[in-house]
Design an enzyme around this catalytic site. Structure first.
Site, short mmCIF file in Angstrom:
data_model
loop_
_atom_site.label_atom_id
_atom_site.label_comp_id
_atom_site.label_asym_id
_atom_site.label_seq_id
_atom_site.Cartn_x
_atom_site.Cartn_y
_atom_site.Cartn_z
N ASP A 1 63.86 -116.55 134.51
CA ASP A 1 62.93 -116.77 133.46
C ASP A 1 63.02 -115.54 132.27
OD1 ASP A 1 59.29 -117.34 134.25
OD2 ASP A 1 60.17 -117.44 132.37
N GLU B 1 49.57 -118.22 131.50
CA GLU B 1 49.95 -117.23 132.06
C GLU B 1 49.16 -115.96 132.85
OE1 GLU B 1 54.41 -117.83 130.00
OE2 GLU B 1 54.25 -116.25 131.57
C1 GLC Z 1 57.68 -117.85 130.57
C2 GLC Z 1 57.21 -118.57 131.67
C3 GLC Z 1 58.09 -119.79 131.77
C4 GLC Z 1 58.61 -120.43 130.58
C5 GLC Z 1 59.42 -119.46 129.73
C6 GLC Z 1 60.02 -119.75 128.56
O1 GLC Z 1 57.44 -116.40 130.60
O2 GLC Z 1 57.16 -118.04 132.63
O3 GLC Z 1 57.29 -120.76 132.49
O4 GLC Z 1 59.37 -121.69 130.62
O5 GLC Z 1 58.89 -118.06 129.67
O6 GLC Z 1 59.11 -119.81 127.60
#
Ligand code: GLC
Length: 567
Positions: free
Chosen positions: A262, A459
């Site tokens: 991530d 988030e």
């Molecule tokens: C974010 C998320 C993830 C996402 C990534 C790229 O923090 O946790 O779901 O795909 O970063 O945007």
């Protein structure tokens, strides 16, 4: 390939950090991403502008020594949601309420087409998280609390993006976030959050029973990538969990695609230096690192790690093989640039019609006393509409919409509830007015419709300690319902909120979740299309009930699977 070129393929950089695009060629970077709102010029941008940007990056990659094409990734999590004018579908929790795998596949097939229209070949979707505590800010990214609900929808989403397997017209799908992202314990959140990125404290048996089935389904459907979760399992950060990533995901489940971190997830590992963190993650089984910034440091960490013996060369070769296999399967070597024939279809009427159907099937009717619904289309009567979301497209689409966190107001093309109601009653004997948030004025009507709820978040910023309905919503709902004969409440929310005191105010109460751009789907149902939605999560009486899930012995306000149909 040189070792440095192999390391380059394992490195993913955010477009915002690529100030010198020539570095794509110089370092042989494997992937670029746009984070939430990471468009050509910040948040937004048209499909053509996105395709121009992505093709621009691609031209540099093809200029590298080996000319290996880039794989560009975005979070197309409810349509190609960063792009202005794109079709935005209900968020996953609404699709979970639909229980309609065929519809989910159609939704993601359209998303596939609208992502291809921007030259992008990889989506960080579907989130196959199984949400167990609704206080989580990512509850709406989940299809529900029960793996038996989530798993078939996860497989359908993968097939919508990829087809039967990744091919030249596929968008590579991502099952995320592995493993147990939706099962973290409240109060253990990291990065300053209450629960997001926290610790999933479960026995292995329970972890496997609740959180693993959707990955088994996604893998059976041929998912091309898996994204690792920020969260931990019993105190072990997932980004360094070799047992779950290599032994279970790749070994036991036979996952042949590639594993991506991530955003800056590797940097959360407990190791003392970044190179050590990189080595830890790669050795655990990560194949690509979403850095997203220090790409030179990441490449050096991998190269030096191999040269020092900290990282086996075989691990790097396995990672690069998995990444290149995906690029070959997608046909990127033959067709690296965007297919502009899809671009004109972004946000088309035909696509929006499917989104309208998805809205219809997502709506969940919690209360309908005295036959308040359906509303007659014939006859003469008056309707007053009000509430902060009645005419607010941003509240209707929620987070991950144009920008990462989303925003109230008008940010893209779509139809608000109020606009849909005007369309639905045009030419009838039904008069309509919208008082917005000015609900304390002097007015009356036969029917009142309140539309309100949560404002956008994404988030951990959406983590809630209260699941409060909101005093503004409570006041506006009460004002409207006290001035009409029949009152209908339409709640826009990414999750259950506490409504025990609100239910008595209205004769009918609809959980509309986060419907997306096509508000007509709501009026279709209010005027007779019929409700089919079933709760994808247990609805708590009080926030102190959380976490509350089917079978845990607690008594919810409304149980998993509840929904009055058709009226
Ligand atoms: C974010 C998320 C993830 C996402 C990534 C790229 O923090 O946790 O779901 O795909 O970063 O945007």
């Amino acid at each position: 390939m040189t070792l440095a070129e192999k390391a380059g393929q394992m490195t993913q950089v955010a477009n915002t950090y690529l100030t010198n695009k020539q570095d794509i060629a110089t370092y042989g970077l494997g992937s670029v991403l746009g984070g939430g709102g990471g468009g050509p010029s910040g948040a937004g941008g048209t499909a053509t502008q996105w395709a121009d940007m992505v093709d621009g990056f691609q031209s540099y990659a093809l200029g590298s020594r080996l000319g290996i094409p880039l794989l560009y990734g975005v979070d197309a999590v409810h349509g190609n949601n960063n792009v202005q004018g794109a079709t935005l579908f209900p968020h996953h929790i609404g699709m979970g309420a639909s229980r309609d795998a065929g519809l989910v596949q159609r939704v993601e097939d359209i998303t596939r087409q609208e992502v291809l229209g921007t030259g992008i070949r990889w989506s960080f979707a579907p989130c196959v998280c199984v949400v167990r505590d609704d206080r989580w800010g990512r509850t709406y990214e989940s299809y529900g609390e029960d793996p038996s609900v989530v798993s078939p929808l996860a497989a359908a989403a993968v097939q919508g993006f990829q087809g039967s397997s990744p091919g030249p017209t596929s968008v590579l799908a991502t099952a995320k976030h592995y493993l147990g992202d939706g099962g973290t314990t409240y109060g253990t959140g990291s990065s300053g959050y209450l629960i997001d990125q926290g610790d999933t404290r479960l026995s292995e048996a329970d972890l496997r029973a609740v959180h693993l089935p959707p990955y088994q389904s996604a893998i059976s459907a041929g998912v091309g990538s898996v994204m690792v979760s920020y969260s931990s399992w019993n105190g072990q950060k997932m980004h360094g969990d070799k047992y779950l990533i290599t032994d279970v995901l790749k070994g036991e489940l036979g996952f042949k695609g590639f594993v991506v971190s991530d955003w800056a997830g590797v940097k959360q590992l407990p190791d003392s230096t970044y190179p050590a963190q990189v080595a830890d993650a790669v050795n655990a089984g990560l194949d690509m690192i979403m850095v997203p910034d220090d790409y030179v440091g990441t490449i050096n960490a991998i190269v030096n790690g191999v040269n020092s013996g900290a990282i086996p060369l075989s691990r790097v070769d396995d990672a690069v093989t998995r990444i290149l296999d995906a690029k070959f399967a997608l046909g990127l070597f033959d067709h690296p640039y965007s297919d502009r024939s899809y671009t004109a279809q972004v946000g088309s009427a035909a696509h929006r019609d499917v989104a309208r159907q998805a809205v219809r099937e997502s709506l969940t009717l919690l209360k309908n006393d005295g036959g308040a619904l359906p509303l007659p289309r014939t006859g003469s009567y008056s309707i007053v509409v009000g509430g902060k979301s009645a005419d607010d497209l941003g509240n209707q689409t929620g987070g991950w919409s144009i920008s990462w966190q989303g925003s109230s107001g008008t940010h893209t093309t779509g139809t608000t509830f109020w606009q849909a109601l005007q369309q639905a009653t045009a030419g009838t004997g039904i008069t309509v007015q919208n008082v917005g948030t000015r609900t304390k004025g002097r007015y009356s009507a036969d029917v009142g419709i309140w539309v309100g709820g949560e404002t956008p978040y994404a988030e951990g910023q959406g983590d809630s300690s209260t699941l409060a309905f909101g005093s503004d919503n409570s006041s506006q709902l009460g004002d409207i319902c006290s001035r009409v004969k029949t009152c209908i409440a339409i709640l826009y929310s990414g999750r259950p909120v506490i409504i025990g005191d609100q239910l008595p105010k209205a004769q009918a109460f609809v959980a509309a979740w986060l419907p997306g751009t096509e508000g007509e789907g709501i009026t279709d149902v209010l005027f007779g299309a019929g409700f089919t939605g079933k709760l994808p999560v247990s609805w708590p009486k009080a926030v102190t009930d959380e976490p509350i899930n089917s079978g845990d012995g607690k008594t919810p306000l409304f149980p998993l699977g509840y929904g009055i149909t058709p009226y």
